[in-house]
Write an enzyme that holds these catalytic residues in place. Structure first.
Site, PDB file in Angstrom:
ATOM      1  N   TRP A 272       0.810  -1.221   0.000  1.00 17.55           N
ATOM      2  CA  TRP A 272       0.000   0.000   0.000  1.00 17.55           C
ATOM      3  C   TRP A 272       0.841   1.268   0.000  1.00 17.55           C
ATOM      4  O   TRP A 272       0.322   2.350  -0.175  1.00 17.55           O
ATOM      5  CB  TRP A 272      -0.875   0.013   1.267  1.00 17.55           C
ATOM      6  CG  TRP A 272      -0.078  -0.399   2.481  1.00 17.55           C
ATOM      7  CD1 TRP A 272      -0.017  -1.661   3.025  1.00 17.55           C
ATOM      8  CD2 TRP A 272       0.833   0.407   3.239  1.00 17.55           C
ATOM      9  NE1 TRP A 272       0.871  -1.677   4.083  1.00 17.55           N
ATOM     10  CE2 TRP A 272       1.401  -0.422   4.237  1.00 17.55           C
ATOM     11  CE3 TRP A 272       1.224   1.752   3.185  1.00 17.55           C
ATOM     12  CZ2 TRP A 272       2.341   0.059   5.160  1.00 17.55           C
ATOM     13  CZ3 TRP A 272       2.150   2.214   4.101  1.00 17.55           C
ATOM     14  CH2 TRP A 272       2.701   1.372   5.073  1.00 17.55           C
ATOM     15  N   ASN A 273       2.159   1.168   0.230  1.00 14.98           N
ATOM     16  CA  ASN A 273       2.882   2.404   0.577  1.00 14.98           C
ATOM     17  C   ASN A 273       3.046   3.383  -0.593  1.00 14.98           C
ATOM     18  O   ASN A 273       2.970   4.596  -0.400  1.00 14.98           O
ATOM     19  CB  ASN A 273       4.215   2.097   1.272  1.00 14.98           C
ATOM     20  CG  ASN A 273       5.187   1.371   0.413  1.00 14.98           C
ATOM     21  OD1 ASN A 273       4.811   0.720  -0.562  1.00 14.98           O
ATOM     22  ND2 ASN A 273       6.462   1.455   0.755  1.00 14.98           N
TER      23      ASN A 273
ATOM     24  N   LYS B  32      -3.017  -8.486  -7.066  1.00 18.72           N
ATOM     25  CA  LYS B  32      -3.548  -8.649  -5.712  1.00 18.72           C
ATOM     26  C   LYS B  32      -2.905  -7.515  -4.916  1.00 18.72           C
ATOM     27  O   LYS B  32      -1.737  -7.581  -4.531  1.00 18.72           O
ATOM     28  CB  LYS B  32      -3.172 -10.014  -5.126  1.00 18.72           C
ATOM     29  CG  LYS B  32      -3.743 -10.242  -3.727  1.00 18.72           C
ATOM     30  CD  LYS B  32      -2.754  -9.792  -2.662  1.00 18.72           C
ATOM     31  CE  LYS B  32      -3.260  -9.909  -1.246  1.00 18.72           C
ATOM     32  NZ  LYS B  32      -4.090  -8.756  -0.826  1.00 18.72           N
ATOM     33  N   HIS B  33      -3.674  -6.455  -4.734  1.00 17.14           N
ATOM     34  CA  HIS B  33      -3.124  -5.284  -4.048  1.00 17.14           C
ATOM     35  C   HIS B  33      -3.312  -5.463  -2.545  1.00 17.14           C
ATOM     36  O   HIS B  33      -4.037  -6.359  -2.096  1.00 17.14           O
ATOM     37  CB  HIS B  33      -3.842  -4.018  -4.549  1.00 17.14           C
ATOM     38  CG  HIS B  33      -2.937  -2.819  -4.617  1.00 17.14           C
ATOM     39  ND1 HIS B  33      -1.891  -2.624  -3.735  1.00 17.14           N
ATOM     40  CD2 HIS B  33      -2.923  -1.738  -5.447  1.00 17.14           C
ATOM     41  CE1 HIS B  33      -1.282  -1.477  -4.035  1.00 17.14           C
ATOM     42  NE2 HIS B  33      -1.876  -0.928  -5.076  1.00 17.14           N
ATOM     43  N   ALA B  34      -2.663  -4.588  -1.763  1.00 17.53           N
ATOM     44  CA  ALA B  34      -2.836  -4.646  -0.309  1.00 17.53           C
ATOM     45  C   ALA B  34      -4.301  -4.404   0.035  1.00 17.53           C
ATOM     46  O   ALA B  34      -4.984  -3.616  -0.636  1.00 17.53           O
ATOM     47  CB  ALA B  34      -1.948  -3.593   0.350  1.00 17.53           C
TER      48      ALA B  34
ATOM     49  N   GLY C 254       6.833  -6.261  -0.938  1.00 18.50           N
ATOM     50  CA  GLY C 254       6.239  -6.344   0.390  1.00 18.50           C
ATOM     51  C   GLY C 254       7.253  -6.797   1.411  1.00 18.50           C
ATOM     52  O   GLY C 254       8.462  -6.600   1.232  1.00 18.50           O
ATOM     53  N   SER C 255       6.755  -7.413   2.459  1.00 18.02           N
ATOM     54  CA  SER C 255       7.609  -7.760   3.591  1.00 18.02           C
ATOM     55  C   SER C 255       8.362  -9.071   3.333  1.00 18.02           C
ATOM     56  O   SER C 255       8.023  -9.838   2.429  1.00 18.02           O
ATOM     57  CB  SER C 255       6.750  -7.912   4.838  1.00 18.02           C
ATOM     58  OG  SER C 255       5.807  -8.941   4.618  1.00 18.02           O
TER      59      SER C 255
ATOM     60  N   GLU D  35      10.690  -7.852  -4.203  1.00 12.87           N
ATOM     61  CA  GLU D  35      11.179  -6.556  -3.718  1.00 12.87           C
ATOM     62  C   GLU D  35      10.738  -6.452  -2.272  1.00 12.87           C
ATOM     63  O   GLU D  35       9.571  -6.180  -1.994  1.00 12.87           O
ATOM     64  CB  GLU D  35      10.533  -5.409  -4.522  1.00 12.87           C
ATOM     65  CG  GLU D  35      10.884  -5.374  -5.985  1.00 12.87           C
ATOM     66  CD  GLU D  35      12.277  -4.861  -6.233  1.00 12.87           C
ATOM     67  OE1 GLU D  35      12.996  -4.538  -5.267  1.00 12.87           O
ATOM     68  OE2 GLU D  35      12.661  -4.791  -7.411  1.00 12.87           O
TER      69      GLU D  35
ATOM     70  N   CYS E 130      10.403   1.587   1.460  1.00 12.03           N
ATOM     71  CA  CYS E 130      11.405   0.527   1.574  1.00 12.03           C
ATOM     72  C   CYS E 130      12.803   1.105   1.429  1.00 12.03           C
ATOM     73  O   CYS E 130      13.739   0.654   2.070  1.00 12.03           O
ATOM     74  CB  CYS E 130      11.151  -0.533   0.512  1.00 12.03           C
ATOM     75  SG  CYS E 130      11.064   0.131  -1.140  1.00 12.03           S
TER      76      CYS E 130
ATOM     77  N   GLU F 145      13.664  -3.556  10.375  1.00  6.11           N
ATOM     78  CA  GLU F 145      13.253  -2.390   9.594  1.00  6.11           C
ATOM     79  C   GLU F 145      12.242  -1.593  10.429  1.00  6.11           C
ATOM     80  O   GLU F 145      11.327  -2.178  11.017  1.00  6.11           O
ATOM     81  CB  GLU F 145      12.577  -2.877   8.303  1.00  6.11           C
ATOM     82  CG  GLU F 145      12.000  -1.761   7.446  1.00  6.11           C
ATOM     83  CD  GLU F 145      11.321  -2.295   6.183  1.00  6.11           C
ATOM     84  OE1 GLU F 145      10.782  -3.422   6.210  1.00  6.11           O
ATOM     85  OE2 GLU F 145      11.337  -1.570   5.177  1.00  6.11           O
TER      86      GLU F 145
END
Ligand code: NAP
Length: 470
Positions: free
Chosen positions: A133-134, A157-159, A209-210, A231, A265, A362
């Site tokens: 989402w960022n 598939k978005h957040a 993402g994470s 990423e 990120c 992080e």
């Protein structure tokens, strides 16, 4: 996680969505597969016209799109507008450069005993994109623009907290002229990713993402023998050496840490400063961070809006508290304000030690960690002493040191006397637990191409193999 728009500045849920059923997911994959067969038969020039039309729409509707992004995830309206502009630029970049990036590459025919030999880049099919989402528009566009130009189709598939931006993206490509199904938004939770990625019609996946999501997707993709680009997170070092322009470094450090409300990120997160200039830099950084205005992200005077979720803010505060409880010193910030919304003040923490969470994790919020070092070697040791390797920054006016940083920093990029930024012209990605593969530039486009070797022996007609339609 519910699929819903909740305004982080107020905490109010504005719109909720039912997740798609198994039948709807199957139908969307089928459309993506059919669209792929159609799209790969179109010319690069045609796809370029559609992508330029998408850029036109983004530019024409910039304010409206930016307002939606701010409402869904809290970035300032000014930065949301800049993101839309950047996306339009990336569309135009790939529309203009795809023919060059996808052109046949001649090989040494004689060496391989051929009359002609060359490499051709061809699309591979529907690609699943799992996105955060960022930067809700940019993260998707930087995948979608090169993928569509190469002739692949996209399943997004978005957040779960940016569903309206996700739907807007599907609509954007449809209105721009791409065939039905070329780019589809799947309103699904993360548990459904396995179903999509296991489907034989889906050929690859990209995730931004994470680390946790990366491991999960890589496991499924490994089992299914599908290519992935990952990423993931970062804890970028920002090294300041004695010869640096301290004023400028502190200014850029503030932006690098607090852009996107500290949720990037590639934000500089660990500030590793030579002891000769440590106190002066720390003072400037704390002063700059304290001067930032936190508040309503729609207000043009606001520098830092709310964090995107309550859980995200709680996590950032827990990391700061953990450091303080173990002996760290807070130079500014450190306490979330009372009242509605998930705001967190720009914060500087020093006297960090390896046993503190902030040392190795992080921090996804506007919190700068300061580290004192006494030599170049120690700076490199601290900078590389993390499981991440996304971006890195080094500040020095010494040309030899600049060369050494470029060689020694263990990261996907090194920005000397500047702030890590992504450009369509430059490859983007990480090493170590920050992921693998590259986005942007020609490399990003080719990640989801079949790099096909073509070898032609005697007897080929001159206008036969190799007369590329595009
Ligand atoms: P996240 O929780 O990993 O979410 C990212 C996406 O992955 C969302 O669509 C999420 O869906 C989905 N997801 C989460 N867990 C999953 C799983 N186990 N299997 C399949 N899909 C899963 O990350 P985030 O907290 O939203 O975003 C912040 C992280 O992204 C940070 O670590 C940041 O550094 C990283 N990031 C990296 C880059 C880069 O370019 N390297 C850029 C931006 C952000 P739901 O929303 O439905 O959970």
């Amino acid at each position: 996680m519910p699929i819903a728009t909740t305004n982080p500045a107020t905490g109010r849920t504005l719109k909720s969505y039912e997740p798609m059923s198994a039948e709807q997911i199957d139908a969307a994959i089928e459309r993506a597969d059919l669209a792929y067969r159609q799209l790969r038969g179109t010319t690069i020039a045609q796809r370029g016209r559609w992508l330029n039309a998408a850029a036109d729409l983004l530019e024409a509707e910039r304010d409206e799109i930016a307002r939606l992004m701010t409402t869904e995830m809290g970035k300032t309206y000014a930065s949301a507008r800049a993101e839309v502009t950047k996306c339009a630029g990336a569309c135009r970049f790939y529309a203009a450069r795809a023919a060059e990036f996808l052109a046949d590459e001649p090989a040494d025919a004689e060496a391989v005993k051929a009359t002609r030999a060359f490499v051709r880049y061809q699309p591979i099919g529907p690609v699943l994109a799992v996105m955060p989402w960022n930067f809700p528009l940019w993260q998707v566009l930087r995948f979608a623009a090169p993928a569509l130009m190469a002739g692949n189709t996209g399943l997004l598939k978005h957040a779960s907290n940016v569903p309206q931006t996700a739907l807007l993206l599907e609509d954007l490509f449809r209105r721009a002229g791409f065939p039905e199904g070329a780019f589809t938004t799947l309103l699904i939770g993360s548990a459904e990713v396995e179903r999509v990625l296991s489907d034989p019609r889906v050929r690859a996946a990209t995730l931004t993402g994470s680390e946790g999501a990366g491991r999960s997707i890589a496991q499924i993709a490994g089992r299914e023998l599908k290519k992935t680009v990952l990423e993931l997170g970062g804890s970028d070092p920002f090294v300041v050496m004695p010869s640096a322009d301290l004023e400028r470094a502190a200014e850029v450090a503030t932006t690098a840490r607090c852009q996107n409300n500290g949720q990037s990120c590639i934000a500089a997160k660990r500030f590793i400063v030579h002891t000769d200039v440590f106190d002066a830099f720390a003072e400037k950084l704390a002063a700059n961070m304290s001067a930032l205005r936190v508040g309503d992200p729609m207000d043009p005077d606001t520098d830092v809006g709310p964090l995107a979720s309550e859980g995200g803010r709680d996590e950032v505060h827990a990391q700061v508290r953990d450091a303080v409880d173990r002996g760290a010193t807070v130079l500014c910030g450190g306490e979330p304000p009372a009242g509605p919304g998930w705001f967190y003040p720009p914060t500087v923490v020093t006297d960090l030690r390896p046993e503190m969470r902030m040392w190795s994790e992080e921090v996804f919020g506007p919190v700068a960690g300061l580290y004192r070092v006494s030599s170049y070697d120690e700076a490199i040791e601290v900078a590389n002493g993390t499981s991440f390797g996304l971006g890195s920054n080094a500040w020095t006016r010494d040309p030899q040191e600049q060369e050494r940083f470029a060689a020694d920093l263990d990261a996907g990029n090194v920005f000397v006397n500047g702030m890590t930024t992504s450009y369509p012209e430059l490859p983007f990605g990480g090493v170590k637990n920050s992921g693998y593969g590259r986005e942007l530039s020609a490399l990003g486009m080719r990640e989801f191409c079949n790099t096909k070797t073509v070898w032609v022996g005697e007897g080929a007609a001159s206008a036969g193999v190799g007369a590329h339609a595009e």
